[in-house]
Design a protein around this motif. Structure first.
Motif, PDB file in Angstrom:
ATOM      1  N   GLY A 286       1.075  -1.354   0.096  1.00  0.00           N
ATOM      2  CA  GLY A 286       0.042   0.254   0.105  1.00  0.00           C
ATOM      3  C   GLY A 286       0.421   1.057  -0.419  1.00  0.00           C
ATOM      4  N   GLN A 287       0.348   1.925  -0.183  1.00  0.00           N
ATOM      5  CA  GLN A 287       0.795   3.754  -0.779  1.00  0.00           C
ATOM      6  C   GLN A 287       1.917   3.754   1.009  1.00  0.00           C
ATOM      7  N   SER A 288       1.228   3.846   1.650  1.00  0.00           N
ATOM      8  CA  SER A 288       1.737   4.031   3.209  1.00  0.00           C
ATOM      9  C   SER A 288       2.224   3.378   4.226  1.00  0.00           C
ATOM     10  N   TYR A 289       1.885   2.468   3.609  1.00  0.00           N
ATOM     11  CA  TYR A 289       2.599   1.026   4.384  1.00  0.00           C
ATOM     12  C   TYR A 289       3.750   0.796   5.138  1.00  0.00           C
ATOM     13  N   GLU A 290       4.855   1.133   4.461  1.00  0.00           N
ATOM     14  CA  GLU A 290       6.036   1.819   4.621  1.00  0.00           C
ATOM     15  C   GLU A 290       6.387   2.692   6.251  1.00  0.00           C
ATOM     16  N   GLN A 291       5.615   4.078   5.701  1.00  0.00           N
ATOM     17  CA  GLN A 291       5.534   4.738   6.686  1.00  0.00           C
ATOM     18  C   GLN A 291       4.564   4.965   7.828  1.00  0.00           C
ATOM     19  N   THR A 292       4.181   3.901   8.458  1.00  0.00           N
ATOM     20  CA  THR A 292       3.015   3.397   9.213  1.00  0.00           C
ATOM     21  C   THR A 292       3.483   2.819  10.428  1.00  0.00           C
ATOM     22  N   LYS A 293       3.648   3.411  11.200  1.00  0.00           N
ATOM     23  CA  LYS A 293       3.797   2.774  12.631  1.00  0.00           C
ATOM     24  C   LYS A 293       2.576   1.976  13.349  1.00  0.00           C
ATOM     25  N   ALA A 294       3.206   0.454  13.133  1.00  0.00           N
ATOM     26  CA  ALA A 294       1.651  -0.313  13.402  1.00  0.00           C
ATOM     27  C   ALA A 294       2.154  -0.708  15.281  1.00  0.00           C
ATOM     28  N   GLU A 295       0.766  -0.024  15.288  1.00  0.00           N
ATOM     29  CA  GLU A 295       0.505  -0.217  16.876  1.00  0.00           C
ATOM     30  C   GLU A 295      -0.227  -1.553  17.649  1.00  0.00           C
ATOM     31  N   GLN A 296      -0.772  -2.489  16.416  1.00  0.00           N
ATOM     32  CA  GLN A 296      -1.089  -3.916  16.277  1.00  0.00           C
ATOM     33  C   GLN A 296      -0.832  -4.181  14.696  1.00  0.00           C
ATOM     34  N   MET A 297      -0.342  -5.672  14.950  1.00  0.00           N
ATOM     35  CA  MET A 297      -0.262  -6.476  13.732  1.00  0.00           C
ATOM     36  C   MET A 297      -1.106  -7.688  13.614  1.00  0.00           C
ATOM     37  N   PHE A 298      -1.952  -8.373  12.351  1.00  0.00           N
ATOM     38  CA  PHE A 298      -2.481  -9.077  12.443  1.00  0.00           C
ATOM     39  C   PHE A 298      -1.807  -9.871  11.370  1.00  0.00           C
ATOM     40  N   CYS A 299      -2.818 -10.959  10.631  1.00  0.00           N
ATOM     41  CA  CYS A 299      -2.498 -11.935   9.848  1.00  0.00           C
ATOM     42  C   CYS A 299      -3.071 -11.636   8.314  1.00  0.00           C
ATOM     43  N   THR A 300      -5.007 -11.570   9.031  1.00  0.00           N
ATOM     44  CA  THR A 300      -5.589 -11.929   8.351  1.00  0.00           C
ATOM     45  C   THR A 300      -6.701 -10.183   8.279  1.00  0.00           C
ATOM     46  N   GLU A 301      -7.181 -10.028   7.064  1.00  0.00           N
ATOM     47  CA  GLU A 301      -7.953  -8.656   6.521  1.00  0.00           C
ATOM     48  C   GLU A 301      -9.537  -8.872   7.463  1.00  0.00           C
ATOM     49  N   ASP A 302      -9.379 -10.257   7.570  1.00  0.00           N
ATOM     50  CA  ASP A 302     -10.475 -10.560   8.579  1.00  0.00           C
ATOM     51  C   ASP A 302     -10.379 -10.151  10.432  1.00  0.00           C
ATOM     52  N   GLU A 303      -9.123 -10.420  10.797  1.00  0.00           N
ATOM     53  CA  GLU A 303      -9.298 -10.433  11.738  1.00  0.00           C
ATOM     54  C   GLU A 303      -8.396  -8.655  12.187  1.00  0.00           C
ATOM     55  N   ALA A 304      -7.862  -7.839  11.225  1.00  0.00           N
ATOM     56  CA  ALA A 304      -8.342  -6.724  11.512  1.00  0.00           C
ATOM     57  C   ALA A 304      -9.591  -6.060  11.410  1.00  0.00           C
ATOM     58  N   ALA A 305     -10.885  -6.271  10.816  1.00  0.00           N
ATOM     59  CA  ALA A 305     -12.074  -6.301  10.442  1.00  0.00           C
ATOM     60  C   ALA A 305     -12.188  -6.758  12.129  1.00  0.00           C
ATOM     61  N   ALA A 306     -12.387  -7.703  12.612  1.00  0.00           N
ATOM     62  CA  ALA A 306     -13.041  -7.876  13.770  1.00  0.00           C
ATOM     63  C   ALA A 306     -12.718  -7.228  15.580  1.00  0.00           C
ATOM     64  N   ALA A 307     -10.994  -6.771  14.758  1.00  0.00           N
ATOM     65  CA  ALA A 307     -10.846  -5.809  15.828  1.00  0.00           C
ATOM     66  C   ALA A 307     -10.911  -4.120  15.807  1.00  0.00           C
ATOM     67  N   GLY A 308     -11.932  -4.296  14.587  1.00  0.00           N
ATOM     68  CA  GLY A 308     -12.415  -2.736  14.308  1.00  0.00           C
ATOM     69  C   GLY A 308     -12.036  -1.880  13.953  1.00  0.00           C
ATOM     70  N   PHE A 309     -10.754  -2.510  12.557  1.00  0.00           N
ATOM     71  CA  PHE A 309      -9.833  -1.914  11.641  1.00  0.00           C
ATOM     72  C   PHE A 309     -10.670  -1.701  10.529  1.00  0.00           C
ATOM     73  N   ARG A 310     -10.667  -0.205  10.020  1.00  0.00           N
ATOM     74  CA  ARG A 310     -10.916  -0.779   8.356  1.00  0.00           C
ATOM     75  C   ARG A 310      -9.687  -0.402   8.072  1.00  0.00           C
ATOM     76  N   LYS A 311      -9.672  -0.469   6.488  1.00  0.00           N
ATOM     77  CA  LYS A 311      -8.762  -1.173   5.669  1.00  0.00           C
ATOM     78  C   LYS A 311      -8.621   0.857   4.950  1.00  0.00           C
ATOM     79  N   ALA A 312      -7.503   0.891   4.812  1.00  0.00           N
ATOM     80  CA  ALA A 312      -6.736   1.695   3.892  1.00  0.00           C
ATOM     81  C   ALA A 312      -7.182   2.017   2.650  1.00  0.00           C
ATOM     82  N   ALA A 313      -7.876   3.540   2.445  1.00  0.00           N
ATOM     83  CA  ALA A 313      -8.133   3.911   0.766  1.00  0.00           C
ATOM     84  C   ALA A 313      -6.909   3.562   0.319  1.00  0.00           C
ATOM     85  N   ARG A 314      -5.923   3.325   0.243  1.00  0.00           N
ATOM     86  CA  ARG A 314      -4.727   3.246  -0.631  1.00  0.00           C
ATOM     87  C   ARG A 314      -3.115   2.745  -0.418  1.00  0.00           C
TER      88      ARG A 314
END
Length: 249
Positions: free
Chosen positions: A221-249
């Motif tokens: 993703g466009q901002s992936y390398e610059q993003t400071k991770a506060e949580q890490m996930f294995c799957t998009e489903d896992e991220a969504a279940a934790a209340g996160f939404r996908k970045a637009a780019r």
């Protein structure tokens, strides 16, 4: 006089050894040994016993000894933002079982996270079921696997799948016509014939929190390398279940 001095030195040494063993014991007392017997991978790990003073949220608490403790391998909904209602329920569940209790704390491979919180497997004293496991089994948490603390990663994935399938705790779905919306990638693969849950040893999806906004970024993703991770996930489903939404780019 020499004999008295010798006895004083011996007594002081015994007190020092006793204090050290309380802070980080590796030789288990009988009650703790029962926990280790049920979870053999914890054998030989130093443990501490502390008192839970305050619940921060479902997966984090503060102790009377001045530590903040973050449970390994699990993630409960946040107590603010869109997930507030679910987060408060998870916090109430944890408070009901933990607040004021003596707990036994075992590390995995890592000791603390970047916030200085102790990363631990937690047991209520004299109980042999790990509290991390109870959160998953009773449906108040999802799996969050972060290296190097992965001893029970596969086991936890299986527990979450069972809780989801049974609609336990926060997975309870009032609309029985939409169970697929809560299926993880592991659930879907299982239905397609996979015999076991995939192992996630190196989560790559970055979760970033800014105020009430929770966004996850995919590799490439466009901002992936610059993003400071506060949580890490294995799957998009896992991220969504934790209340996160996908970045637009």
């Amino acid at each position: 006089m020499k004999r008295l001095s010798f006895l004083i030195v011996v007594a002081a040494a015994i007190m020092l050894i006793s204090g050290c063993s309380q802070a980080g014991r590796s030789a288990a007392d009988p009650d703790v040994q029962k926990m280790i017997d049920r979870y053999p991978d914890l054998a030989g790990k130093p443990y501490t016993i502390e008192q839970v003073e305050r619940i921060i949220d479902g997966d984090t608490f503060a102790t009377a000894e001045g530590h903040k403790v973050r449970l390994i391998g699990v993630n409960t909904p946040e107590v603010k933002g869109e997930s507030k209602e679910l987060g408060l329920k998870a916090s109430a569940y944890a408070a009901n079982l933990l607040k004021g209790k003596q707990v036994v704390l075992f590390p995995d491979t890592g000791d603390t996270d970047k916030y200085g919180r102790l990363l631990r497997y937690v047991f209520i004293e004299q109980e042999t079921t790990m509290f991390n496991e109870r959160l998953l089994t009773d449906g108040y948490a999802s799996v969050m696997t972060i290296q190097p603390n992965v001893t029970y990663a596969d086991y936890f994935v299986a527990l979450e799948r069972q809780a989801r399938a049974a609609g336990t705790g926060l997975w309870g779905n009032p609309d029985e016509s939409e169970p697929e919306e809560k299926a993880t990638a592991a659930d879907k693969e299982s239905k397609e014939g996979t015999k076991s849950a995939p192992t996630c040893q190196d989560p790559q999806i970055k979760g970033n929190i800014r105020g009430s906004s929770k966004i996850y970024h995919m590799p490439g993703g466009q901002s992936y390398e610059q993003t400071k991770a506060e949580q890490m996930f294995c799957t998009e489903d896992e991220a969504a279940a934790a209340g996160f939404r996908k970045a637009a780019r």
